[in-house]
Design an enzyme around this catalytic site. Structure first.
Site, short mmCIF file in Angstrom:
data_model
loop_
_atom_site.label_atom_id
_atom_site.label_comp_id
_atom_site.label_asym_id
_atom_site.label_seq_id
_atom_site.Cartn_x
_atom_site.Cartn_y
_atom_site.Cartn_z
N SER A 1 13.23 -4.99 -95.85
CA SER A 1 12.63 -3.68 -96.00
C SER A 1 13.26 -2.74 -94.97
O SER A 1 14.48 -2.74 -94.80
CB SER A 1 11.11 -3.77 -95.87
OG SER A 1 10.47 -2.70 -96.50
N ASP B 1 11.04 -5.02 -107.52
CA ASP B 1 10.74 -4.25 -106.32
C ASP B 1 11.17 -2.79 -106.49
O ASP B 1 12.35 -2.50 -106.68
CB ASP B 1 11.50 -4.87 -105.14
CG ASP B 1 11.32 -4.09 -103.85
OD1 ASP B 1 10.35 -3.30 -103.73
OD2 ASP B 1 12.16 -4.28 -102.94
N HIS C 1 9.73 -7.52 -103.61
CA HIS C 1 10.19 -7.08 -102.29
C HIS C 1 10.37 -8.27 -101.34
O HIS C 1 9.43 -9.02 -101.07
CB HIS C 1 9.13 -6.13 -101.72
CG HIS C 1 9.62 -5.22 -100.64
ND1 HIS C 1 10.72 -4.42 -100.78
CD2 HIS C 1 9.12 -4.95 -99.40
CE1 HIS C 1 10.89 -3.70 -99.68
NE2 HIS C 1 9.93 -4.02 -98.83
#
Length: 492
Positions: free
Chosen positions: A173, A435, A460
């Site tokens: 991320s 995601d 994700h």
């Protein structure tokens, strides 16, 4: 939701903005949505908290102020001459569960690597300033964080005799972006990077997020996003009539009677409810449970089954049923849908404030570096009512940062790092098709030594979590491919 939740460390979410439904205590706000709460803190005693001295401002030689940054070490797999793996912290407290499990440790065991994890400045226990005033938050940026990493790598490398070892940066991320940028900006310090689910392109408006949410819901059931849209549209119409507020309050189990006195009030409420779907899609069927996370059993399949259940009534009633399920799962007695409460929490500058877990800090970073605002400005998605203007007004309300300043900051970020056109070597970019963040990531090879690993059907940071028997075959193959690349790169 607008400024919203994010990750519990390596894979936080990224991730964006207004408080998510389940944010309060852990500072999980918009961006890298992560609405779950950690229930098990038993990992914390396993690894000793270590500290390194950092400069407050790496870019001002006349400023001598210093602070202590937290990090962890796992030497269990290290073999003399082996590489050093550095897990980069993100927009929340470092979770030492990652020192016990995760794909990077599987790689470390095979490669004889020493494993380190550095908490990001201004998150968790790494507190450079006395409070979170806007004046102090100017020392919170990705550039300062990269300088922290560079100093950490230099000092620890020298102290442990690892200066000449090959270092590999890992992150998921926002920390995935940092991993890529660490390799980009400090190539003499880091040999390679695994930049998982990394949104490397900054953008003020990010309506594509909800477009991917629509496609991900439709991948389970083509009718699902259509039913969500019907429910959302019905709610928007009901909000136009104050006579409906008592019923809405009851339907969504609000903590106090709904009060819509401004567009910010309605946008906040609508985004909060949309966040139920956004969060579940982002982390669909991942293996976060090893972190002590609850709610991982709620998947796209579960939400779409509720939205398709005619016995619950019209789509609006099913939408409310989803909200109640979420509240039950996260042990919430009621839902606080008040934007004024959110404003109070987000402008509390104390480290003891409810947004100090990461919410106030992360939203500041979106306002001063990234944007990432998940607006409803695209017609190709099922939600209504939280446009870009609503998101940008929060920057002004929380930090007195104007829309023009946000746009300028985002442009500078892409100018500094290169956005999609990153120029470096030995960085791999894994992303999942489910995601929504993959829309801002690298999903096709840039060059042979800047490869993408696009994993169909995963969400994700899926490749970062511990492997399990239920994993899709393509996820297992992706983990193996990243390992193969690291093997090749560490020979160079």
């Amino acid at each position: 939701m607008a400024f919203q939740t994010f990750p519990l460390f390596p894979c936080k979410v990224i991730l964006l903005f207004v408080v998510s439904l389940f944010v309060v205590a852990e500072g999980q706000y918009k961006g890298f949505r992560k609405f779950y709460q950690v229930q098990d803190s038993s990992h914390k005693a396993v690894f000793e908290e270590l500290w390194i001295t950092q400069k407050l401002d790496h870019f001002n030689g006349a400023d001598s102020r210093e602070w202590k940054q937290r990090y962890f070490v796992n030497e269990a797999f290290y073999r003399p001459g082996g590489p050093v793996f550095l897990m980069i912290g993100g927009e929340g407290p470092a979770n030492s569960a990652w020192m016990l499990d995760g794909t990077w440790l599987t790689y470390a065991e095979k490669m004889g690597a020493l494993c380190l994890m550095l908490e990001h400045r201004f998150y968790g226990k790494s507190r450079p300033t006395a409070d979170l005033s806007t004046d102090n938050l100017r020392y919170l940026s990705s550039r300062q964080a990269l300088a922290d990493l560079a100093h950490f790598r230099t000092v620890v490398g020298e102290a442990r005799g690892l200066a000449n070892r090959k270092w590999v940066a890992f992150g998921g991320s926002y920390p995935g972006s940092l991993a890529a940028w660490f390799r980009l900006k400090y190539p003499h310090l880091v040999h390679a990077a695994v930049a998982t689910s990394a949104p490397v392109h900054a953008t003020v408006n990010f309506p594509e997020y909800l477009e991917v949410v629509r496609r991900s819901l439709a991948s389970e059931n083509a009718e699902c996003p259509l039913l969500v849209k019907k429910a959302s549209d019905t709610l928007v119409e009901l909000l136009k009539d104050p006579k409906t507020y008592d019923n809405i309050t009851k339907d969504f189990n609000l903590c106090s009677k709904l009060q819509i006195q401004s567009e910010m009030d309605s946008a906040y409420f609508l985004e909060m409810l949309a966040g139920n779907f956004m969060d579940v899609v982002q982390y669909n069927e991942d293996n976060r449970a090893f972190e002590g996370v609850v709610g991982t059993n709620i998947t796209i399949k579960v939400l779409c089954s509720i939205m398709s259940d005619t016995s619950l009534g019209e789509p609006y009633a099913r939408y409310a049923a989803v909200a109640r399920l979420m509240m039950h799962t996260f042990f919430m007695n009621c839902l606080d849908a008040s934007f004024s409460t959110n404003l109070r929490d987000m402008t509390n500058t104390s480290w003891e404030g409810s947004a100090a877990g990461g919410g106030r800090q992360w939203v500041y970073q979106t306002c001063t570096e990234f944007g990432f605002y998940q607006s409803t400005d695209s017609p190709d998605q099922p939600f209504t009512g939280f446009p870009l203007e609503y998101q940008l007004k929060q920057c002004a309300d929380y930090y007195n940062i104007s829309a023009e300043q946000v746009a300028e900051a985002v442009a500078q970020t892409n100018e500094y790092y290169g956005g999609y056109d990153i120029r470096s070597t030995r960085i791999v970019f894994p992303n999942g098709s489910i995601d929504p963040w993959h829309a801002l990531g690298i999903t096709q090879d840039i060059a042979a030594d800047l490869p993408a690993v696009f994993i169909k059907g995963t969400a994700h940071c899926a490749n970062m979590y511990p492997a399990r028997s239920e994993d899709l075959p393509q996820l297992a193959l992706a983990r193996d491919h990243v390992f193969f690349l690291l093997q090749q790169w560490l020979k160079q």
